[in-house]
Design a protein around this motif. Structure first.
Motif, PDB file in Angstrom:
ATOM      1  N   GLY A  41       4.117  10.584  14.365  1.00 19.66           N
ATOM      2  CA  GLY A  41       4.857  11.270  13.299  1.00 19.66           C
ATOM      3  C   GLY A  41       4.140  11.318  11.968  1.00 19.66           C
ATOM      4  N   ILE A  42       2.813  11.467  12.010  1.00 23.85           N
ATOM      5  CA  ILE A  42       2.018  11.495  10.771  1.00 23.85           C
ATOM      6  C   ILE A  42       1.541  12.925  10.505  1.00 23.85           C
ATOM      7  N   THR A  43       1.636  13.345   9.243  1.00 25.42           N
ATOM      8  CA  THR A  43       1.195  14.695   8.873  1.00 25.42           C
ATOM      9  C   THR A  43      -0.320  14.791   8.993  1.00 25.42           C
ATOM     10  N   GLY A 102      -7.063  14.740  -0.720  1.00 27.47           N
ATOM     11  CA  GLY A 102      -6.034  13.828  -1.253  1.00 27.47           C
ATOM     12  C   GLY A 102      -5.620  14.228  -2.668  1.00 27.47           C
ATOM     13  N   PRO A 103      -6.579  14.306  -3.600  1.00 29.42           N
ATOM     14  CA  PRO A 103      -6.246  14.740  -4.956  1.00 29.42           C
ATOM     15  C   PRO A 103      -5.771  16.201  -4.995  1.00 29.42           C
ATOM     16  N   GLU A 104      -6.427  17.039  -4.219  1.00 32.08           N
ATOM     17  CA  GLU A 104      -6.107  18.465  -4.242  1.00 32.08           C
ATOM     18  C   GLU A 104      -4.649  18.729  -3.873  1.00 32.08           C
ATOM     19  N   GLN A 105      -4.141  17.964  -2.909  1.00 37.24           N
ATOM     20  CA  GLN A 105      -2.760  18.140  -2.473  1.00 37.24           C
ATOM     21  C   GLN A 105      -1.768  17.375  -3.357  1.00 37.24           C
ATOM     22  N   GLY A 106      -2.257  16.530  -4.252  1.00 37.76           N
ATOM     23  CA  GLY A 106      -1.357  15.702  -5.047  1.00 37.76           C
ATOM     24  C   GLY A 106      -0.833  14.522  -4.246  1.00 37.76           C
ATOM     25  N   PHE A 107      -1.488  14.204  -3.131  1.00 38.06           N
ATOM     26  CA  PHE A 107      -1.140  13.010  -2.346  1.00 38.06           C
ATOM     27  C   PHE A 107      -1.630  11.778  -3.109  1.00 38.06           C
ATOM     28  N   ILE A 167       0.855  -1.198   0.000  1.00 39.71           N
ATOM     29  CA  ILE A 167       0.000   0.000   0.000  1.00 39.71           C
ATOM     30  C   ILE A 167       0.886   1.242   0.000  1.00 39.71           C
ATOM     31  N   ASP A 168       0.766   2.048  -1.054  1.00 39.25           N
ATOM     32  CA  ASP A 168       1.613   3.237  -1.182  1.00 39.25           C
ATOM     33  C   ASP A 168       1.176   4.382  -0.288  1.00 39.25           C
ATOM     34  N   ARG A 169      -0.134   4.524  -0.146  1.00 37.60           N
ATOM     35  CA  ARG A 169      -0.679   5.703   0.516  1.00 37.60           C
ATOM     36  C   ARG A 169      -1.835   5.325   1.423  1.00 37.60           C
ATOM     37  N   GLN A 170      -1.890   5.949   2.605  1.00 33.18           N
ATOM     38  CA  GLN A 170      -3.078   5.792   3.442  1.00 33.18           C
ATOM     39  C   GLN A 170      -3.574   7.166   3.881  1.00 33.18           C
ATOM     40  N   LEU A 171      -4.859   7.371   3.692  1.00 36.41           N
ATOM     41  CA  LEU A 171      -5.523   8.576   4.205  1.00 36.41           C
ATOM     42  C   LEU A 171      -6.227   8.191   5.505  1.00 36.41           C
ATOM     43  N   ILE A 172      -6.225   9.106   6.446  1.00 30.11           N
ATOM     44  CA  ILE A 172      -6.735   8.793   7.783  1.00 30.11           C
ATOM     45  C   ILE A 172      -7.694   9.893   8.236  1.00 30.11           C
ATOM     46  N   ARG A 219       3.745  -1.465  18.624  1.00 30.16           N
ATOM     47  CA  ARG A 219       4.198  -1.334  17.237  1.00 30.16           C
ATOM     48  C   ARG A 219       4.257   0.134  16.811  1.00 30.16           C
ATOM     49  N   LYS A 220       5.014   0.361  15.731  1.00 30.62           N
ATOM     50  CA  LYS A 220       5.133   1.714  15.186  1.00 30.62           C
ATOM     51  C   LYS A 220       4.663   1.691  13.742  1.00 30.62           C
ATOM     52  N   PRO A 221       4.280   2.850  13.194  1.00 29.28           N
ATOM     53  CA  PRO A 221       3.946   2.870  11.762  1.00 29.28           C
ATOM     54  C   PRO A 221       5.169   2.469  10.934  1.00 29.28           C
ATOM     55  N   TRP A 222       4.935   1.664   9.925  1.00 30.42           N
ATOM     56  CA  TRP A 222       6.009   1.163   9.063  1.00 30.42           C
ATOM     57  C   TRP A 222       6.681   2.327   8.330  1.00 30.42           C
ATOM     58  N   ARG A 223       5.856   3.209   7.791  1.00 32.94           N
ATOM     59  CA  ARG A 223       6.376   4.348   7.015  1.00 32.94           C
ATOM     60  C   ARG A 223       5.448   5.542   7.241  1.00 32.94           C
ATOM     61  N   PRO A 224       5.714   6.324   8.283  1.00 30.01           N
ATOM     62  CA  PRO A 224       4.787   7.414   8.645  1.00 30.01           C
ATOM     63  C   PRO A 224       4.485   8.346   7.474  1.00 30.01           C
ATOM     64  N   SER A 225       5.475   8.589   6.609  1.00 31.77           N
ATOM     65  CA  SER A 225       5.272   9.559   5.525  1.00 31.77           C
ATOM     66  C   SER A 225       4.309   9.047   4.455  1.00 31.77           C
ATOM     67  N   ALA A 226       3.925   7.785   4.521  1.00 32.51           N
ATOM     68  CA  ALA A 226       2.951   7.248   3.557  1.00 32.51           C
ATOM     69  C   ALA A 226       1.518   7.583   3.968  1.00 32.51           C
ATOM     70  N   ASN A 227       1.372   8.260   5.109  1.00 28.44           N
ATOM     71  CA  ASN A 227       0.032   8.550   5.636  1.00 28.44           C
ATOM     72  C   ASN A 227      -0.233  10.053   5.650  1.00 28.44           C
ATOM     73  N   LEU A 228      -1.489  10.391   5.473  1.00 27.05           N
ATOM     74  CA  LEU A 228      -1.923  11.790   5.588  1.00 27.05           C
ATOM     75  C   LEU A 228      -3.275  11.798   6.297  1.00 27.05           C
ATOM     76  N   ALA A 229      -3.375  12.612   7.352  1.00 26.25           N
ATOM     77  CA  ALA A 229      -4.596  12.599   8.169  1.00 26.25           C
ATOM     78  C   ALA A 229      -5.312  13.944   8.112  1.00 26.25           C
ATOM     79  N   VAL A 230      -6.634  13.878   8.271  1.00 30.34           N
ATOM     80  CA  VAL A 230      -7.445  15.098   8.321  1.00 30.34           C
ATOM     81  C   VAL A 230      -8.748  14.788   9.064  1.00 30.34           C
ATOM     82  N   PRO A 231      -9.184  15.680   9.950  1.00 29.51           N
ATOM     83  CA  PRO A 231     -10.509  15.475  10.555  1.00 29.51           C
ATOM     84  C   PRO A 231     -11.569  16.037   9.607  1.00 29.51           C
TER      85      PRO A 231
END
Lengths: 212, 467
Positions: B95-97, B113-118, B28-33, B50-62
């Motif tokens: 450590g997730i944006t 997600g699309p708007e930011q180019g994520f 999985i390249d990208r996860q939105l949260i 456990r820790k996130p495998w690759r924190p930079s692969a995630n992007l979060a927003v409420p």
């Protein structure tokens, strides 16, 4: 996750198609940050005559006598019989959490929505897909004055009805293995951490823009 | 080499391993949260150490719980507030944006997600949200998952998956004026049913799909889940690439050109085989309105409310009768005679700039009907809102009697304060007309932004093509 092998329980007939996860657990209960405590609010809008909110004590709320789980025959049901496309809509895992918390362990339907179906196996719930004609027949048997009891044998992949009928069912072998042993998916996957890292290194070269 | 579908290409490029039962481990390249489906996943990580495998692969927003009125006062509902605060705390700890509630880029997860180019072509994208299918518009394999899977992706950057079947929805012809991607989606769901796509990934192709903007393509893929398909996908073309150029999280400069070169290969090969093919003539599609409590209960605006007596399947007929009872409608009633109480223009389906422009074009210089209790416009993101304001769309809506709100999911699912009261009837540009979805006892009619806008002006449904 609790392992699942065998279970004997009452079958509750929920005669509706396209039961969505909003109906299984309405949105106001999704504000919880816990995994448990959703059982009293399962099917909240169908089960109660008033409006439910998180934290309400449900023991004194007015119940809808028309709703199947309020029928004394089915109050302690652990097997749910329902119609096609059960669990459609939102991906909320709160739906299987609520079913499990209420005491449901097995769901019989002609078809399930994909995300809900997957979520069940992560939570010790067994969704079983059966042919529509068989579901029709089970609805007849389940709605008699005496409720229908079913013994579910996951290792043997059979359902044995209290009238003696035996029904075989199919299940994905990977799902079966995980349920029977109550395995933690993440621990299983992490056994292949080296392969994931190797893949990732290849991908970093092929698609470096995904890693910047 | 045998010709491949786009899905084949996306699938094969992400398989880490396949076990003896054929179960693949998919990278999985990208996860939105977002805040609703993630707290238990983070808690699971914490409990297992456990820790996130690759924190930079995630992007979060409420987005689900956030208020759409004045935000300076914060969130008044303490349970909602805790959930939004929990997301922020989890993102800090792991450590997730996160684009927080006060970030100008905040918005609905599937809009930002699309708007930011994520969201990028050729990727696998997941989110604990069924409408993740939206991102398939970019030639990405994007699908919704449950919370246990959110945790699994955080911990391992993979998911165990079986290959789906493939369905080609080939849409020929040209959409008529005021007929939109939303109408295409509802027309398809009306034809194949809400379980029609179960087990499939749908690829949308054909002349009418190529003609859609990226916004329209997102609307179409967004609704793939309402047809039962976990994912909808559309092949990459110039529009895809131009949409992404210059987006902040997309590659820049030389790396963009290199990526674009690869992205252009992300189309189904000629003669690729699909498990099922459905053909639709866009020219024949009219504006759609749902009349029941499932998106498949839909008819053209020119039609009447159907009669359960005409349905031969008894289970379906009972479902129709129950839906009509809930909706307070009688069989045979013309759709254009259905009176509306509220109007909602928003959601991950229809809250992008193009949607707001289309609705504004209908309401410009007019007033909502006196019988309308509330008409809401909830932009999909802070950036959509800002651009709409720069174009003066906010003034058009406000002068017509609409409320112009802050971005979020809002009345699509009514987790915040925006909701229907029991018995209230809403023309909504959202995606689900389930019982109680927009508020306990509320009655939802799904439709397109121009149709919802026209209903607000008239106080009842009208054929927007006739205005």
């Amino acid at each position: 996750m609790e392992p699942f092998q065998n279970l004997t329980g009452i079958l509750a007939p929920l005669d509706r198609a396209n039961v969505d996860t909003d109906a299984i657990i309405p949105k106001q209960f999704l504000k919880s940050i816990q995994r448990t405590g959703f059982g009293p609010y399962l099917f909240d809008e169908w089960r109660y005559l008033d409006h439910g909110e998180p934290g309400m004590d449900c023991s004194h709320r007015p119940r809808n006598p028309e709703f199947v789980l309020n029928d004394p025959r089915y109050e302690h049901a652990s097997i749910l019989l329902t119609r096609e496309n059960f669990g459609c809509g939102s991906s909320r895992e709160h739906a299987p959490w609520a079913l499990y918390d209420f005491g449901i362990r097995v769901i019989l339907a002609p078809s399930f929505a994909d995300i809900f179906f997957n979520n069940c196996f992560k939570n010790g719930l067994l969704p079983i897909q059966l042919p529509p004609e068989l579901i029709d027949r089970l609805f007849v048997k389940a709605t008699q004055p005496e409720p229908l009891q079913i013994s579910v044998d996951l290792p043997a992949q059979t359902l044995t009805l209290s009238d003696g009928e035996v029904i075989p069912f199919a299940i994905d072998p990977a799902h079966k293995h995980r349920l029977i042993h109550g395995l933690d998916d993440i621990a299983l996957t992490l056994q292949f951490a080296e392969q994931i890292r190797a893949y990732e290194e290849r991908r970093r070269l092929e698609a470096p823009w995904l890693f910047s | 080499m045998a010709p491949k579908t786009l899905y084949d290409k996306l699938w094969e490029s992400h398989v880490v391993r396949v076990d003896e039962t054929g179960m693949a481990l998919l990278y999985i390249d990208r996860q939105l949260i977002h805040e609703v489906t993630s707290p238990q996943a983070f808690e699971g990580l914490r409990l297992a150490g456990r820790k996130p495998w690759r924190p930079s692969a995630n992007l979060a927003v409420p987005d689900h719980n956030v208020p759409t009125r004045d935000r300076t006062a914060g969130i008044s509902d303490p349970i909602s507030r805790l959930q939004v605060e929990t997301l922020a705390a989890n993102c800090r700890a792991f450590g997730i944006t996160e684009l927080g509630m006060d970030d100008p880029r905040q918005g609905i997860v599937h809009v930002i997600g699309p708007e930011q180019g994520f969201t990028l072509p050729g990727t696998t994208i997941v989110c604990g949200d069924s409408h993740t299918s939206t991102h398939g518009a970019f030639g990405a394999l994007a699908f919704g998952i449950g919370t246990s899977e959110v945790e699994h992706v955080l911990a391992t950057q993979t998911l165990p998956q079986r290959r789906s079947k493939t369905m080609l929805v080939e849409i020929s012809g040209t959409l008529g004026p005021q007929v939109t991607a939303k109408d295409l989606a509802l027309d398809l769901i009306g034809q194949i049913g809400t379980a029609g796509g179960t087990g499939y990934v749908i690829e949308f192709a054909g002349e009418a799909v190529r003609a859609l903007s990226m916004e329209g393509r997102m609307t179409l893929c967004n609704m793939a889940i309402e047809a039962g398909a976990r994912a909808g996908i559309i092949g990459v073309d110039d529009k895809t690439i131009e949409y992404l150029r210059g987006r902040p999280m997309a590659p820049q400069g030389e790396l963009f050109d290199r990526a674009a070169q690869y992205w252009r290969t992300l189309v189904s090969d000629p003669d690729a085989q699909f498990d099922r093919v459905v053909r639709i003539d866009a020219t024949a599609v009219a504006p759609q309105v749902t009349w029941g409590t499932s998106p498949e209960m839909v008819v053209p605006v020119t039609a009447r409310v159907p009669d359960p007596k005409d349905e031969s399947d008894p289970v379906k007929a009972r479902g129709m009768a129950r839906a009509l009872d809930y909706m307070g409608l009688t069989p045979g009633m013309p759709i254009v005679e259905i009176q509306i109480d509220k109007v909602f223009i928003g959601s991950c389906t229809n809250a992008r700039l193009e949607d707001l422009r289309a609705a504004a074009a209908i309401v410009r210089g007019k007033r909502i009907a006196d019988s309308i209790k509330q008409a809401l416009v909830v932009p999909g993101s802070g950036l959509v809102r800002a651009q709409a304001e720069a174009e003066g769309l906010d003034r058009i809506f406000i002068e017509a009697g609409f409320e112009w709100r802050e971005p979020g999911c809002s009345m699509c699912l009514a987790m915040n304060a925006d909701r229907l009261a029991p018995g209230e009837r809403c023309a909504s540009t959202s995606n689900r007309n389930f019982e109680g979805r927009q508020g306990s006892g509320g009655r939802t009619h799904l439709t397109s932004p121009p149709m919802a806008a026209a209903a607000a002006i008239a106080g009842h449904f009208v054929d927007v093509r006739a205005l």
